[in-house]
Design an enzyme around this catalytic site. Structure first.
Site, PDB file in Angstrom:
ATOM      1  N   HIS A 180     -16.615   4.049  -3.769  1.00 46.38           N
ATOM      2  CA  HIS A 180     -15.752   5.216  -3.582  1.00 46.38           C
ATOM      3  C   HIS A 180     -15.964   6.258  -4.679  1.00 46.38           C
ATOM      4  O   HIS A 180     -15.121   7.119  -4.900  1.00 46.38           O
ATOM      5  CB  HIS A 180     -14.272   4.811  -3.485  1.00 46.38           C
TER       6      HIS A 180
ATOM      7  N   CYS B 237     -18.971  -1.807   1.674  1.00 43.78           N
ATOM      8  CA  CYS B 237     -18.086  -0.702   2.036  1.00 43.78           C
ATOM      9  C   CYS B 237     -18.730   0.012   3.221  1.00 43.78           C
ATOM     10  O   CYS B 237     -19.965   0.066   3.329  1.00 43.78           O
ATOM     11  CB  CYS B 237     -17.928   0.252   0.850  1.00 43.78           C
TER      12      CYS B 237
ATOM     13  N   ASN C 173     -10.631  -4.267  -0.763  1.00 45.68           N
ATOM     14  CA  ASN C 173     -10.557  -3.118  -1.669  1.00 45.68           C
ATOM     15  C   ASN C 173      -9.722  -3.428  -2.905  1.00 45.68           C
ATOM     16  O   ASN C 173      -8.840  -4.277  -2.861  1.00 45.68           O
ATOM     17  CB  ASN C 173      -9.935  -1.921  -0.926  1.00 45.68           C
TER      18      ASN C 173
ATOM     19  N   TYR D 159     -14.400  10.274  -1.034  1.00 46.94           N
ATOM     20  CA  TYR D 159     -13.360   9.964  -2.016  1.00 46.94           C
ATOM     21  C   TYR D 159     -13.476  10.817  -3.276  1.00 46.94           C
ATOM     22  O   TYR D 159     -12.525  10.905  -4.056  1.00 46.94           O
ATOM     23  CB  TYR D 159     -13.385   8.476  -2.375  1.00 46.94           C
TER      24      TYR D 159
ATOM     25  N   ARG E  53       0.830  -1.208   0.000  1.00 46.18           N
ATOM     26  CA  ARG E  53       0.000   0.000   0.000  1.00 46.18           C
ATOM     27  C   ARG E  53       0.867   1.261   0.000  1.00 46.18           C
ATOM     28  O   ARG E  53       0.547   2.236  -0.680  1.00 46.18           O
ATOM     29  CB  ARG E  53      -0.928   0.016   1.215  1.00 46.18           C
TER      30      ARG E  53
END
Length: 381
Positions: free
Chosen positions: A147, A117, A96, A199, A42
């Site tokens: 998102h 989510c 995700n 987002y 990440r």
């Protein structure tokens, strides 16, 4: 977890399987939440795009693309095992990027799958707080993609209230832990006449968000992934204490509020304990007229015993239609790029993402992905 269950007198035992096959055998519900490459991957998702002056984020833009391309093969492996070991089970996907992963499963597997989510439920709770009422008196309707979704309706006891909240400039956007508030969000909402997922700030305030990311690195805070890694290490230290039987306060900094709430709501409904209306990620099936039937969307569905039925919305509002359709093209091409191991489709996917800014960046990012994550994505031809 067993310590917490015991302290609260829950008659439940939590077991750790020694293999994925052992965990899946004869399961009725499989809840999936994992990160291929762990937090170290990440952190690269966040840092690599910044080299090119692009947003570096876990699920959005180039970072989200890297994450998806690592995760789709692992997810399809789970689906294949489920087809053999628990073919009638529901896969509840938290992994995700949830919408992309859910679309990969529906397009390339026979497994029943719903993507979840926590952002929609966070927005629901925020709406209840602003209206000063209990959450069960509030109805919220969402349309879009994971998102990339928008609240199009808020009602209290059946009475529409969203326009009033917007006109009074009360709704400044629900803030998840890993998406900071942007000055100007209230004015944006007034223009849109819709409430965007947090987002969306990466698209509507790209310059601000990029500068903020760079400043946090300059100030020594690091990327969000580096911040989360420090939180995680602290949590692991606390969990080693055999006397700890409650959730540590540090867990609230992790950004996963209400995940357990939406998971239990969904599973209870699928088991037949009463229908619920909630936003989930599921094939469109005609709910949103501007997207194909098999496109996975994030919108309100009626969940009942062993069934999910998306509610018909119709055409997307014109002010968001272009962005949603463009990102759906990016998502679908990403799934195809992974499943076909296609470099061409990977580049085309990125070219359809407005946070990538062109062909040259797309080519460089695909090369970066192959160099750093080739062991997970496989070789693209």
């Amino acid at each position: 977890s067993n310590r917490m269950a015991s302290k609260n007198n829950f008659n439940v035992k939590i077991y750790m399987a020694e293999s994925l096959e052992d965990a899946l055998k004869d399961a009725s519900y499989v809840l999936s939440q994992f990160r291929v490459g762990f937090l170290e991957a990440r952190i690269l998702d966040e840092k690599i795009p910044l080299k090119y002056g692009l947003i570096g984020q876990e699920t959005t833009g180039a970072g989200g693309f890297f994450c998806a391309m690592r995760t789709i093969p692992a997810t399809i492996n789970i689906a294949r095992l489920m087809e053999k070991l628990c073919p009638d089970a529901w896969l509840i996907n938290f992994t995700n990027p949830s919408g992309i992963i859910t679309e990969a499963i529906h397009r390339y597997s026979k497994i029943k799958c719903v993507g979840l989510c926590n952002v929609p439920y966070n927005m629901h709770m925020d709406a209840a707080r602003l209206c000063n009422v209990e959450a069960d008196r509030v109805y919220c309707h969402m349309v879009g993609l994971n998102h990339l979704s928008f609240l199009t309706e808020i009602a209290v006891d059946g009475k529409p209230v969203m326009r009033e909240l917007i006109d009074k400039k009360m709704f400044d956007g629900q803030l998840v832990k890993n998406v900071p508030k942007v000055p100007g969000i209230t004015d944006l909402i007034s223009q849109l006449q819709l409430i965007p997922s947090p987002y969306l700030q990466y698209y509507y305030f790209e310059d601000y968000m990029l500068k903020k990311q760079k400043k946090e690195i300059e100030d020594g805070l690091g990327t969000r992934g580096e911040q989360v890694l420090r939180i995680q290490n602290k949590l692991f230290e606390l969990y080693r204490d055999p006397n700890l039987c409650e959730k540590p306060m540090e867990l609230e900094k992790r950004g996963g509020a209400y995940y357990s709430t939406v998971a239990t709501m969904l599973v209870k409904a699928l088991m037949g304990y009463g229908d619920v209306n909630m936003p989930v990620n599921y094939p469109n099936m005609g709910a949103i007229s501007d997207l194909s039937m098999d496109s996975v969307v994030e919108t309100n569905c009626i969940i009942g015993k062993n069934r999910v039925r998306p509610l018909v919305y119709g055409h997307l509002p014109s002010q968001i239609r272009g962005l949603v359709c463009q990102i759906k093209a990016y998502e679908t091409l990403t799934v195809e790029a992974s499943m076909e191991r296609s470099r061409k489709k990977a580049i085309l996917a990125l070219m359809n993402n407005p946070l990538i800014h062109g062909f040259e960046n797309a080519c460089k990012l695909v090369d970066e992905m192959q160099y750093h994550f080739g062991e997970y994505t496989g070789k693209l031809e």
